[in-house]
Design an enzyme around this catalytic site. Structure first.
Site, PDB file in Angstrom:
ATOM      1  N   SER A  46       0.806  -1.226   0.000  1.00  0.00           N
ATOM      2  CA  SER A  46       0.000   0.000   0.000  1.00  0.00           C
ATOM      3  C   SER A  46       0.832   1.266   0.000  1.00  0.00           C
ATOM      4  O   SER A  46       0.330   2.331  -0.353  1.00  0.00           O
ATOM      5  CB  SER A  46      -0.942   0.021   1.206  1.00  0.00           C
ATOM      6  OG  SER A  46      -0.213   0.030   2.415  1.00  0.00           O
ATOM      7  N   ASP A 349      -3.518   7.800   8.358  1.00  0.00           N
ATOM      8  CA  ASP A 349      -4.569   6.976   8.951  1.00  0.00           C
ATOM      9  C   ASP A 349      -4.048   6.020  10.023  1.00  0.00           C
ATOM     10  O   ASP A 349      -4.697   5.040  10.353  1.00  0.00           O
ATOM     11  CB  ASP A 349      -5.286   6.181   7.864  1.00  0.00           C
ATOM     12  CG  ASP A 349      -4.333   5.295   7.064  1.00  0.00           C
ATOM     13  OD1 ASP A 349      -3.156   5.182   7.455  1.00  0.00           O
ATOM     14  OD2 ASP A 349      -4.767   4.710   6.053  1.00  0.00           O
ATOM     15  N   HIS A 352      -0.495   4.610   7.143  1.00  0.00           N
ATOM     16  CA  HIS A 352       0.107   5.198   5.951  1.00  0.00           C
ATOM     17  C   HIS A 352       0.455   6.662   6.184  1.00  0.00           C
ATOM     18  O   HIS A 352      -0.151   7.327   7.019  1.00  0.00           O
ATOM     19  CB  HIS A 352      -0.864   5.084   4.766  1.00  0.00           C
ATOM     20  CG  HIS A 352      -1.356   3.695   4.534  1.00  0.00           C
ATOM     21  ND1 HIS A 352      -2.575   3.245   5.010  1.00  0.00           N
ATOM     22  CD2 HIS A 352      -0.777   2.646   3.906  1.00  0.00           C
ATOM     23  CE1 HIS A 352      -2.735   1.974   4.679  1.00  0.00           C
ATOM     24  NE2 HIS A 352      -1.646   1.588   4.012  1.00  0.00           N
TER      25      HIS A 352
END
Length: 385
Positions: A46, A349, A352
């Protein structure tokens, strides 16, 4: 999904980053000549996913993307990722995700990264590094066949496909590995996590060069840009859920055992890159110390104008786990609303980084500050005929 805690780097803590120019490299008074990579092919999780997981697994919703794109862009971030700043620096378009089939243009590369991915099978995502490499091999074979078939018949299609000869001139970037450690910490003892590192890196090495499976090097890849894994213990998620705090927190407020494991992983990753360089003298490897850049940002966050790096902007882990983009009212209190100014946060968040943090990190690693020799990404090549 915890990738969510991740990035693999792919590799590498850098004690330094390594780029060795072959004897044929063009060298001027300042070092290697400037590169003009025609394309970038990225593999990761991610931290560099530009929409793969969103297309294939679970849509990334607002407020993700609000800062730069103005709408969700498939990235787990309010804006751009490090891979986006790499593309900008190389004057290339942002990478489209391989798994998104709608309206994509792959002329200048493709992104095989997906959120939650790890190097080894298992973990948070089915799209581990081996699957991503298999997807690339299929992509290369199919686009090459289409290019040959339609180059005189359909210019619109050809303009959206990579040129076959440019696969050997492209830059191959890796940002994966953190999820291997994160998943291990959730399901194994620290001793077992440490014992798993050699096997993880063996599988990474095989993705780069394993003749019987026709991996990247055998397919013509020659320029490798490898990120080591970041300080897992500095993620707010890690700090919040660490059962031993505060006794295991270091001077920057990070979970020390998790960061120590990341450094060990990176040490062995660096050794792996050195071995690959000896085995593949025709290739150029750049080993990037993302760990040190990210840790420097966390440790100096308040002096750089950021708020406490253990805080985050979107979602909730405080008593109620609410993913970014979701909201919930509990006992009259609304949880999950995003902050008003993401640019002051290191973490978006809890897992990240924000665009502001990614930009700060990218500025350090792209100018050569965190790899050895200290040349910018535009020098990560050898001479071309």
């Amino acid at each position: 999904m915890m990738d969510t805690l991740a990035p693999f780097l792919v590799l590498v803590q850098l004690a330094g980053a390594l780029v060795r120019l072959p004897e044929t490299a063009a060298v001027g008074s300042g070092g290697s000549r400037s590169c003009s990579f025609p394309a970038v092919y990225n593999f990761g999780d991610s931290n560099s996913d530009t929409g793969g997981a969103s297309a294939a697994l679970s849509e990334v919703t607002a407020p993700n993307g609000e800062t730069f794109f103005g709408h969700p862009s498939g990235r787990s971030c309010d804006g751009r990722l490090i891979i986006d700043f790499i593309a900008e620096t190389l004057k290339l378009p942002y990478l489209n995700p391989y798994l998104d089939s709608l309206g994509m243009n792959f002329r200048h590369g493709a992104n095989f990264a997906t959120g939650g991915s790890s190097i080894r099978p298992g973990g948070y995502s089915p799209f581990h590094l081996g699957i991503q490499i298999a997807q690339f091999l299929q992509f290369k074979a199919r686009t090459t066949a289409l290019y040959i078939q339609f180059q005189q018949k359909n210019q619109e299609l050809i303009n959206r496909l990579p040129r076959p000869r440019e696969f050997s001139e492209a830059l191959y970037t890796f940002d994966i590995g953190q999820n291997d450690l994160a998943y291990g910490f959730q399901h194994m003892t620290e001793k077992r996590v440490r014992a798993s590192v050699p096997d993880i890196l063996m599988q990474f090495s095989q993705a780069v060069h394993f003749v019987s499976d026709q991996q990247l090097y055998e397919e013509g890849a020659r320029f490798f840009w490898i990120h080591n894994t970041g300080p897992l213990g500095c993620l707010p998620y890690s700090v919040i859920y660490d059962p031993s705090k505060p006794t295991n927190l270091d001077e920057s407020g990070c979970v020390a055992p998790q960061n120590e494991m990341a450094r060990e992983f990176n040490k062995q990753l660096k050794d792996t890159v050195l071995r690959l360089r000896k085995q593949l003298p025709a290739a150029v490897f750049t080993y990037v110390d993302v760990y040190s850049a990210k840790y420097a940002l966390v440790s100096e966050a308040k002096h750089l104008g950021f708020v406490d790096p253990t805080s985050f902007c979107c979602g909730s882990f405080y008593g109620y786990h609410i993913n970014c983009g979701k909201r919930k009212v509990v006992n009259g209190t609304l949880y999950g609303s995003p902050c008003n100014d993401p640019s002051r946060h290191v973490s978006w968040d809890g897992i990240h980084y924000t665009e502001a943090a990614n930009r700060w990190i990218a500025n350090r690693i792209l100018n050569g500050s965190y790899y050895d020799p200290p040349v910018p990404i535009e020098g990560a090549c050898r001479a071309r005929k």
